[in-house]
Enzyme design. Structure first.
Site, PDB file in Angstrom:
ATOM      1  N   LYS A 129       6.206  29.899 -10.265  1.00  0.00           N
ATOM      2  CA  LYS A 129       7.602  29.513 -10.104  1.00  0.00           C
ATOM      3  C   LYS A 129       8.327  29.480 -11.449  1.00  0.00           C
ATOM      4  O   LYS A 129       9.452  29.939 -11.558  1.00  0.00           O
ATOM      5  CB  LYS A 129       7.673  28.171  -9.387  1.00  0.00           C
ATOM      6  N   LYS A 164      10.935  22.344  -4.438  1.00  0.00           N
ATOM      7  CA  LYS A 164       9.498  22.469  -4.219  1.00  0.00           C
ATOM      8  C   LYS A 164       8.740  22.100  -5.490  1.00  0.00           C
ATOM      9  O   LYS A 164       9.288  22.148  -6.601  1.00  0.00           O
ATOM     10  CB  LYS A 164       9.132  23.893  -3.768  1.00  0.00           C
ATOM     11  N   ARG A 215       7.893  40.045   0.540  1.00  0.00           N
ATOM     12  CA  ARG A 215       6.817  40.172  -0.439  1.00  0.00           C
ATOM     13  C   ARG A 215       6.765  41.620  -0.925  1.00  0.00           C
ATOM     14  O   ARG A 215       6.514  42.539  -0.137  1.00  0.00           O
ATOM     15  CB  ARG A 215       5.490  39.766   0.193  1.00  0.00           C
ATOM     16  N   ARG A 230       8.945  38.269   5.542  1.00  0.00           N
ATOM     17  CA  ARG A 230       8.409  37.140   6.304  1.00  0.00           C
ATOM     18  C   ARG A 230       9.582  36.297   6.792  1.00  0.00           C
ATOM     19  O   ARG A 230      10.256  35.645   6.001  1.00  0.00           O
ATOM     20  CB  ARG A 230       7.446  36.347   5.415  1.00  0.00           C
ATOM     21  N   ARG A 238      10.857  27.893   6.214  1.00  0.00           N
ATOM     22  CA  ARG A 238       9.959  28.522   5.256  1.00  0.00           C
ATOM     23  C   ARG A 238       9.548  29.934   5.657  1.00  0.00           C
ATOM     24  O   ARG A 238       9.100  30.165   6.774  1.00  0.00           O
ATOM     25  CB  ARG A 238       8.704  27.659   5.076  1.00  0.00           C
ATOM     26  N   ASP A 278       8.245  37.508  -4.615  1.00  0.00           N
ATOM     27  CA  ASP A 278       8.925  36.996  -3.435  1.00  0.00           C
ATOM     28  C   ASP A 278      10.420  37.176  -3.644  1.00  0.00           C
ATOM     29  O   ASP A 278      10.979  36.664  -4.625  1.00  0.00           O
ATOM     30  CB  ASP A 278       8.590  35.520  -3.212  1.00  0.00           C
ATOM     31  N   GLU A 286       9.799  33.770  -6.648  1.00  0.00           N
ATOM     32  CA  GLU A 286       8.491  33.479  -7.221  1.00  0.00           C
ATOM     33  C   GLU A 286       7.853  34.786  -7.675  1.00  0.00           C
ATOM     34  O   GLU A 286       8.131  35.856  -7.119  1.00  0.00           O
ATOM     35  CB  GLU A 286       7.557  32.795  -6.210  1.00  0.00           C
ATOM     36  N   ASN A 288       4.096  35.861  -7.916  1.00  0.00           N
ATOM     37  CA  ASN A 288       2.769  35.393  -7.527  1.00  0.00           C
ATOM     38  C   ASN A 288       1.690  36.205  -8.236  1.00  0.00           C
ATOM     39  O   ASN A 288       1.542  37.403  -7.995  1.00  0.00           O
ATOM     40  CB  ASN A 288       2.599  35.520  -6.011  1.00  0.00           C
TER      41      ASN A 288
END
Length: 320
Positions: A129, A164, A215, A230, A238, A278, A286, A288
């Site tokens: 993040k 978050k 993603r 997603r 979420r 993301d 984000e 990842n």
């Protein structure tokens, strides 16, 4: 020239507990096995340092693309981690102190000759993040702070925000707040532990409801040509598959290719061979690097071999 049969160690959560139909680590192992490489698996508890030398207790493993019977483990043996040609670090977050300690062990293995994917120093440096701050032109307005007054000011400025922790995964402890929400104080208190821990807040991007949290997978800095969007369920905010979101594949759009072009080269240069961006509404939320997923879903929907592309990239790196 015959390619060398590489010895590969995979650091992961217990293989018996994975969901084989979705597990990207299993896809990587299957791709490596198809190439004739020798596979071994370990957990964090199987790693240690002795007098500066990284050691591990590894079990040889054979894998199968069978949801009912996907692995066979052999007898554990101890040895130097640097004797492996490749080590895949695929342990899921949380990114806690134990995870960080494991990267020091893996870095000693790297210095002894193993190619560690992703690179241990990068795993430490690139919090999924926080590292978005290195690419502010790619991101929506973002605040990382432990000051609850700053969080309230950010909420007043943007009216609706996502909050978050910095260490979670899979949609855990993600909150959406609107201005006037009486839960704002308790959310800020919980995430920062009353101002003693950093947390992240971002402007809410409404596109997540319609186009989802996409993603975008980068293999050695280059994007896979399709994204896995997603889309949250009607009962949730979420966009995480683990939280019940639906995964829908689609071609990358121009904005996502631009984002990949901005971020991918920096990741490649730092030895991060398999990364998931993301992206919501054209903004990266984000980066990842620990154990990105989504490969198996894209493989099924578009006839790809994402893990095979990674194995090819690893082979090229080892051949240098």
């Amino acid at each position: 020239m015959t390619e060398k049969r590489l010895r590969v160690a995979v650091v992961m959560d217990p293989i018996e507990g994975i969901k084989p139909a979705k597990d990207t680590t299993l896809a990587m192992m299957l791709a490596a096995q198809r190439r004739g490489w020798e596979l071994h698996c370990l957990g964090l508890g199987d790693l240690w340092l002795r007098d500066g030398v990284a050691h591990g207790r590894a079990r040889p493993v054979e894998v199968r693309d069978d949801p009912e019977d996907w692995y066979t483990l052999g007898q554990a043996a101890t040895g130097r981690l640097g004797d492996f040609d490749v080590i895949l670090m695929r342990k899921d977050p949380p990114f806690d102190t134990e995870y960080i300690y494991s990267t020091y062990i893996l870095e000693r293995a790297e210095l002894a000759g193993a190619l560690v994917v992703n690179r241990p120093q990068g795993l430490r440096d690139m919090n999924e993040k926080v590292y978005t701050a290195w690419f502010p032109e790619c991101c929506a307005p973002t605040l990382i702070t432990r000051d609850m007054a700053h969080m309230h000011a950010f909420l007043r400025e943007h009216q609706r925000i996502v909050c978050k922790p910095l260490y979670g995964m899979g949609g855990r402890s993600i909150f959406v707040l609107e201005l006037g929400d009486k839960n704002a104080n308790v959310v800020f208190e919980t995430l920062t532990e009353y101002g003693t821990r950093y947390a992240i807040t971002q402007r809410y991007i409404p596109d997540i409801v319609t186009t989802g949290d996409a993603r975008v997978i980068l293999v050695d800095g280059e994007p896979v040509p399709y994204a896995l969007a997603r889309i949250p369920s009607a009962a949730d905010n979420r966009g995480n598959l683990a939280a019940g979101a639906k995964g829908v594949g689609r071609p990358l759009d121009d904005r996502e290719r631009w984002l990949a072009g901005r971020i991918g080269p920096a990741l490649r240069e730092r030895g991060m061979l398999f990364v998931g961006l993301d992206v919501i509404g054209g903004f990266v939320t984000e980066i990842n690097v620990t154990s990105p997923t989504g490969a198996r879903e894209l493989d099924r929907q578009f006839g790809l071999d994402v893990a095979g592309s990674l194995v090819d990239a690893i082979a090229r790196r080892r051949a240098r």
